[in-house]
Scaffold this motif. Structure first.
Motif, PDB file in Angstrom:
ATOM      1  N   HIS A  68      38.760  29.632  36.356  1.00  0.00           N
ATOM      2  CA  HIS A  68      39.092  31.030  36.620  1.00  0.00           C
ATOM      3  C   HIS A  68      37.836  31.901  36.559  1.00  0.00           C
ATOM      4  N   LYS A  82      34.992  34.564  37.384  1.00  0.00           N
ATOM      5  CA  LYS A  82      34.924  35.887  37.989  1.00  0.00           C
ATOM      6  C   LYS A  82      33.658  35.955  38.837  1.00  0.00           C
ATOM      7  N   GLU A 117      31.890  38.188  40.084  1.00  0.00           N
ATOM      8  CA  GLU A 117      30.885  39.210  39.825  1.00  0.00           C
ATOM      9  C   GLU A 117      29.985  38.872  38.638  1.00  0.00           C
ATOM     10  N   THR A 163      28.394  45.677  31.790  1.00  0.00           N
ATOM     11  CA  THR A 163      29.622  46.457  32.016  1.00  0.00           C
ATOM     12  C   THR A 163      29.390  47.942  31.760  1.00  0.00           C
TER      13      THR A 163
END
Length: 269
Positions: free
Chosen positions: A27, A29, A31, A269
């Motif tokens: 799974h 991501k 990015e 982030t």
């Protein structure tokens, strides 16, 4: 425990091929940065053993390892007579590899020569590098390093070390060994120093070294930590030599995963 897909490929460049192996969590991501492992002066993909898989499981990141030109299953060296700037050239080759694989951001984990390459790549291509972890990296030449290499030369001549390395490098083994030993022990390499690159490193860094590293003193660690511009932390592991990820695997894994999750990814982030 995370599940992941493992893939291998020979990536083609203009005059050579590089063996690349990737561990991709189920799974992932897209990015997130990719974690790229850079092997040492006599290393290759296989010699990382299961360390890349453990990093993929614990970080949830895609982990890529590759054989530099001349090593493992990649194309042999074009010329074994290295120049003193060979590590900077390998940083350029890494950038080319990232470009070809369309990796926009990477976290680099480099051991020994691979650590020096990681530092150089972070300095030369800061837009590509989100974080750096090094083990036993060198930024200048020390007598302890040369003594360690002289001992390795003696072992290569008098023990079964060549046969051990042939398992990983095949008929490229002599070239791999002498490309490393000959340049480091040459007079023209005595003044090699990459400290001028360190202030250009802007990303977070984790600098790991065994307290009993037979190839370098803790002066290497202090030089890196004191001169990089990004936030740097060091991990000195007692009773450990030049290969902390094998000699103190759990400690290195824990420190690396914490660094990636809490320092690198948190800053993204």
């Amino acid at each position: 425990m995370s599940t992941f897909h493992t893939s291998e490929q020979l990536l083609c460049f203009q005059d050579h091929q590089l063996q690349v192996k990737t561990f991709t969590p189920e799974h992932i991501k897209p990015e997130l940065p990719k974690l790229v492992l850079l092997h040492d002066s006599l290393g290759c993909i296989s010699l990382w053993r299961d360390f890349p898989e453990k990093l993929a499981e614990r970080t949830g990141l895609e982990v890529m390892v590759y054989d530099r030109r001349g090593y493992g299953n990649s194309t042999p060296f074009a010329n074994t007579a290295r120049q003193p700037d060979y590590l900077a050239r390998e940083a350029d080759a890494l950038h080319e590899l990232l470009q070809q694989l369309e990796i926009s951001k990477a976290i680099l984990f480099g051991h020994s020569d691979g650590g020096s390459i990681a530092l150089l790549a972070a300095a030369k291509y800061p837009e590509k590098v989100a974080g750096v972890i090094t083990e036993g990296a060198h930024v200048f030449v020390e007598e302890i390093t040369l003594a360690g290499i002289r001992s390795a030369v003696e072992a290569y001549q008098q023990t079964n070390l060549p046969q051990k390395l042939q398992k990983y490098h095949g008929d490229k083994t002599d070239a791999v060994f002498h490309a490393w030993a000959d340049i480091w022990l040459s007079d023209r390499f005595r003044d090699w120093n990459i400290e001028l690159f360190l202030p250009a490193i802007l990303c977070p860094s984790l600098i790991i070294q065994g307290e009993e590293d037979e190839y370098g003193t803790l002066a290497q660690v202090e030089a890196i930590v004191e001169q990089v511009k990004g936030k740097a932390q060091k991990l000195i592991i007692p009773k450990v030599g030049h290969t902390p990820h094998r000699e103190a695997t759990q400690q290195v894994l824990t420190a690396t995963v914490d660094f990636i999750l809490l320092r690198v990814l948190a800053s993204q982030t």
